[in-house]
Motif scaffolding. Sequence first.
Motif, PDB file in Angstrom:
ATOM      1  N   ARG A  70       0.856  -1.199   0.000  1.00 16.90           N
ATOM      2  CA  ARG A  70       0.000   0.000   0.000  1.00 16.90           C
ATOM      3  C   ARG A  70       0.882   1.236   0.000  1.00 16.90           C
ATOM      4  NH1 ARG A  70      -3.595  -1.838   5.014  1.00 16.90           N
ATOM      5  NH2 ARG A  70      -4.607  -3.634   4.051  1.00 16.90           N
ATOM      6  N   HIS A  86       2.095  -3.388   5.425  1.00 21.29           N
ATOM      7  CA  HIS A  86       1.689  -3.298   4.012  1.00 21.29           C
ATOM      8  C   HIS A  86       2.478  -2.181   3.306  1.00 21.29           C
ATOM      9  CE1 HIS A  86      -1.689  -6.110   3.840  1.00 21.29           C
ATOM     10  NE2 HIS A  86      -2.089  -5.669   5.025  1.00 21.29           N
ATOM     11  N   ASP A  93      -2.896  -9.543   2.541  1.00 24.09           N
ATOM     12  CA  ASP A  93      -4.212 -10.017   2.976  1.00 24.09           C
ATOM     13  C   ASP A  93      -4.743 -10.915   1.865  1.00 24.09           C
ATOM     14  OD1 ASP A  93      -3.934  -8.273   5.098  1.00 24.09           O
ATOM     15  OD2 ASP A  93      -5.273  -6.749   4.261  1.00 24.09           O
ATOM     16  N   GLU A 120      -8.275 -11.831  10.469  1.00 21.35           N
ATOM     17  CA  GLU A 120      -8.740 -10.445  10.468  1.00 21.35           C
ATOM     18  C   GLU A 120     -10.161 -10.288   9.944  1.00 21.35           C
ATOM     19  OE1 GLU A 120      -5.854  -7.817   8.591  1.00 21.35           O
ATOM     20  OE2 GLU A 120      -6.385  -6.282  10.041  1.00 21.35           O
ATOM     21  N   HIS A 133      -4.338 -12.114   7.243  1.00 13.48           N
ATOM     22  CA  HIS A 133      -3.262 -11.120   7.126  1.00 13.48           C
ATOM     23  C   HIS A 133      -2.005 -11.838   7.576  1.00 13.48           C
ATOM     24  CE1 HIS A 133      -1.005  -7.247   7.917  1.00 13.48           C
ATOM     25  NE2 HIS A 133      -0.369  -8.076   8.726  1.00 13.48           N
TER      26      HIS A 133
HETATM   27 ZN   LIG Z   1      -3.383  -6.722   6.258  1.00 14.93          ZN
END
Ligand SMILES: [Zn+2]
Length: 162
Positions: A70, A86, A93, A120, A133
């Motif tokens: 991310r 991330h 994930d 998660e 995750h």
């Molecule tokens: Zn995650």
Amino acid sequence: MPHQIKDLIRNVHRLSTHFTLDELTKTSCGLPNNTTSPVIVSNLQAVCANILEPVRAHYKKPVIIHSGYRSPAVNTAIGGSKTSQHCRGEAADFHVTGHSVYEVVNWISENLDFDQLILENFVPNIMNSGWVHCSYSKRNRNQEMTKFKGSGKYYPGIILHK
Ligand SMILES: [Zn+2]
């Protein structure tokens, strides 16, 4: 280099046998999420080699990535933790086609070395709810947690209910 060829190279860029950079950088939030950082790509390759490929090899089914790397903008937009792995390309994930999230988390727990493993967005006692995750880093802690849907709290261990 023409854009089409650049896109082609990006789309087919393999991190490992079964996973591409495109799969590990996709986002549904509409913001750019590409990376050319060798450190981040190398971290994503480690997640693929040590977590995603062994999971795929065990179940022999597609592993569907929800989120890998991310960018800072994407992480802010989705309200992710500022220290999220991330953002360093150290976490993914995912779920496995045809197998419950609970089952997959337990298999990883018993068979792989990881940094953090989180069941998660789990709905109590609903085995196929939520997602896996899992992070991998150079200093793996083998830490296991459960985070229930609608709650911000992380409970130690892989548990079915609070
Ligand atoms: Zn995650």
